[in-house]
Design a protein around this motif. Structure first.
Motif, short mmCIF file in Angstrom:
data_model
loop_
_atom_site.label_atom_id
_atom_site.label_comp_id
_atom_site.label_asym_id
_atom_site.label_seq_id
_atom_site.Cartn_x
_atom_site.Cartn_y
_atom_site.Cartn_z
N ALA A 126 0.82 -1.21 0.00
CA ALA A 126 0.00 0.00 0.00
C ALA A 126 0.86 1.26 0.00
O ALA A 126 2.05 1.24 0.29
N ASP A 127 0.21 2.39 -0.32
CA ASP A 127 0.92 3.66 -0.39
C ASP A 127 1.52 4.06 0.96
O ASP A 127 2.60 4.66 1.02
N THR A 128 0.85 3.72 2.06
CA THR A 128 1.41 4.03 3.38
C THR A 128 2.74 3.30 3.58
O THR A 128 3.69 3.86 4.14
N PHE A 129 2.82 2.06 3.12
CA PHE A 129 4.06 1.30 3.26
C PHE A 129 5.14 1.84 2.33
O PHE A 129 6.34 1.74 2.63
N GLY A 130 4.74 2.39 1.19
CA GLY A 130 5.70 3.03 0.30
C GLY A 130 6.36 4.22 0.97
O GLY A 130 7.57 4.43 0.84
N GLY A 137 -2.16 -3.42 13.58
CA GLY A 137 -2.08 -4.50 12.61
C GLY A 137 -1.33 -4.13 11.36
O GLY A 137 -0.59 -4.94 10.80
N CYS A 138 -1.50 -2.89 10.89
CA CYS A 138 -0.86 -2.52 9.63
C CYS A 138 0.66 -2.50 9.77
O CYS A 138 1.39 -2.85 8.84
N ASN A 139 1.17 -2.11 10.93
CA ASN A 139 2.61 -2.03 11.10
C ASN A 139 3.25 -3.41 11.03
O ASN A 139 4.33 -3.58 10.45
N SER A 140 2.59 -4.40 11.62
CA SER A 140 3.15 -5.75 11.56
C SER A 140 3.14 -6.29 10.13
O SER A 140 4.05 -7.01 9.72
N THR A 141 2.12 -5.93 9.35
CA THR A 141 2.08 -6.34 7.94
C THR A 141 3.27 -5.77 7.19
O THR A 141 3.95 -6.47 6.43
N TYR A 142 3.54 -4.49 7.42
CA TYR A 142 4.67 -3.84 6.74
C TYR A 142 5.99 -4.47 7.16
O TYR A 142 6.82 -4.84 6.32
N THR A 143 6.20 -4.61 8.46
CA THR A 143 7.50 -5.05 8.93
C THR A 143 7.78 -6.52 8.62
O THR A 143 8.92 -6.90 8.35
N PRO A 202 -2.25 9.11 6.91
CA PRO A 202 -3.54 8.45 7.17
C PRO A 202 -3.72 7.18 6.36
O PRO A 202 -3.22 7.06 5.24
N SER A 203 -4.45 6.23 6.92
CA SER A 203 -4.88 5.04 6.18
C SER A 203 -6.36 5.21 5.84
O SER A 203 -6.91 6.31 5.90
N GLN A 204 -7.04 4.09 5.49
CA GLN A 204 -8.42 4.20 5.01
C GLN A 204 -9.34 4.88 6.02
O GLN A 204 -10.10 5.80 5.66
N ILE A 205 -9.32 4.44 7.26
CA ILE A 205 -10.28 4.95 8.25
C ILE A 205 -10.01 6.41 8.55
O ILE A 205 -10.92 7.24 8.56
N LEU A 227 1.30 13.38 4.32
CA LEU A 227 1.26 13.08 2.89
C LEU A 227 -0.11 12.48 2.56
O LEU A 227 -0.73 11.84 3.42
N PRO A 228 -0.61 12.68 1.33
CA PRO A 228 -1.98 12.27 1.00
C PRO A 228 -2.14 10.79 0.70
O PRO A 228 -2.48 10.38 -0.41
N THR A 229 -1.89 9.95 1.69
CA THR A 229 -2.09 8.50 1.54
C THR A 229 -3.46 8.10 2.06
O THR A 229 -4.11 8.84 2.78
N ASN A 230 -3.90 6.90 1.71
CA ASN A 230 -5.15 6.37 2.25
C ASN A 230 -5.19 4.84 2.24
O ASN A 230 -6.23 4.24 2.50
N SER A 231 -4.06 4.20 1.93
CA SER A 231 -3.95 2.72 1.87
C SER A 231 -4.83 2.10 0.79
O SER A 231 -4.98 0.88 0.76
#
Length: 407
Positions: free
Chosen positions: A13-17, A36-42, A94-97, A123-127
């Motif tokens: 996702a863009d947040t991970f980019g 949860g999202c941080n563990s997915t990235y790492t 930001p992510s989706q929520i 930055l204009p992210t939203n996952s």
């Protein structure tokens, strides 16, 4: 069905980019998202996580925070962490929520700057977009910061229009700068596109062997101070779509021209009749699926090495890109419903192994893993194709696969 992944994985996702682009720069990156999202990235997308420390956090947004807009807790948590860790900057994404509830991240960043004295930005992210978009925004922001000290009178328009990298295009810049070395910024390098297999070092060595000096690499193996001082360079080399925004900013404000592409080896074409790839393909299309600059550059290098006529290998780009990077015939196909019909008649497909389930059995499938798609599943199988020996081995692998499949 559009925007549905029934068989395929999805790209990072863009947040991970953003996290990947800023990982080595000493800043704090906060993803405003539930846990949860941080563990997915790492665990999937960041091969540096167990080797190099970084300050990547998740806000652990709760349902109550989302409904009531409890920004005070977010600000207090970031402030406490920043005062303890003293990062060079704070980046809140930001992510989706957070995007859907319209969290005012710019206002939060202004508050954080006043409370901590540390530069803060969002930055204009939203996952909901792919990783290249996040890298693009992050490196573009770094270019804006690098050019802050420049006045309008400091910038001169770049003398040439952007071109694709080749021995000839680079030589023109080297000769114009001689006898001093040509100072080059490499833009768009992250492990999501360039595995930790030595490929970035190989790009550096390739440039140095041709009279260049790599002043910065955005953003691997260069610290923040080096990147912020790189507006003095003579040339930018864009190695992925993620670096294009920074190149445009540096061109506009610092007058730095840029080239686009990757220096894959130029091998002598294979002309043995029994090995002729054109005979094996029998007129059926060949595709490379991947990031724009990588896929376009690799397609041209393989055509030369395989002795194929110009443009028989088509790049398929399934993520964000820009028309400036697209060569004639390039396909921008994101969804399975678009990809499957195109791949059905293919004679050769080069792609991440997770694409194989939607590829026809009759096609010669050559795996080329991509961390942004399959994470670290096949990390050890990613060759450093910038070097001649691995590239030649990859060409031979293509030939063997074509012969075995009797395409």
């Amino acid at each position: 069905m559009k925007q549905t992944a029934r068989i395929l994985s999805t790209y990072s996702a863009d947040t991970f980019g953003v996290c990947s682009a800023l990982y080595e720069l000493g800043g704090m990156v906060v993803i405003h998202d539930p846990s949860g999202c941080n563990s997915t990235y790492t665990t999937h997308d960041e091969p540096r996580w167990f080797k190099e420390p970084s300050q990547i956090f998740v806000s652990a947004l709760t349902e109550q925070d989302a409904i009531l807009g409890n920004d005070a807790k977010l600000i207090a948590d970031i402030e406490a962490a920043a005062k303890e860790l003293q990062p060079r900057f704070i980046c809140l994404i930001p992510s989706q929520i957070a995007h859907m509830i319209a969290t005012d991240c710019r206002a939060i960043c202004r508050i954080l700057e006043k409370k901590t004295g540390i530069p803060a930005f969002t930055l204009p992210t939203n996952s909901m977009h792919y990783y290249e978009r996040g890298i693009y925004f992050a490196l573009q922001k770094l270019a804006d910061l690098a050019c802050q000290s420049l006045s309008e009178s400091d910038a001169a328009p770049a003398p040439t229009a952007p071109d694709w990298l080749s021995e000839e295009s680079l030589a023109r810049f080297v000769q114009a700068k001689a006898p001093a070395p040509l100072c080059v910024n490499v833009l768009g390098a992250t492990p999501l596109d360039f595995a930790m297999n030595g490929s970035i070092g190989s790009i550096r060595h390739w440039l140095e062997a041709r009279g260049c000096r790599v002043t910065s690499c955005w953003a691997m193996d260069s610290d923040l101070d080096t990147i912020l001082a790189s507006y003095r360079a003579d040339l930018d080399l864009v190695v992925s779509y993620g670096g294009l925004g920074a190149a445009r900013v540096l061109r506009e404000h610092a007058g730095i021209p840029y080239l686009i592409g990757l220096p894959f080896p130029q091998l002598q074409p294979i002309d043995t009749p029994s090995n002729a790839p054109s005979n094996a393909l029998a007129g059926r299309p060949a595709y490379i699926i991947g990031e724009t600059v990588f896929a376009e550059s690799l397609a041209r290098a393989l055509e030369a090495a395989l002795g194929l006529p110009r443009s028989p290998i088509t790049a398929i780009v399934p993520m964000e890109t820009d028309s400036e990077l697209l060569q004639p015939g390039t396909l921008c196909l994101t969804d399975e419903c678009e990809l499957i019909p195109r791949l059905h008649e293919a004679g050769l497909i080069i792609a991440d192994p997770l694409y194989e389930p939607i590829c026809p059995p009759a096609a010669a499938f050559v795996p080329l893993p991509h961390i942004a798609f399959s994470g670290r599943l096949y990390e050890k199988d990613i060759p450093n194709l910038i070097e001649a020996a691995p590239f030649a081995a990859f060409v031979q692998k293509i030939l063997r696969t074509l012969q075995q499949n009797d395409v």
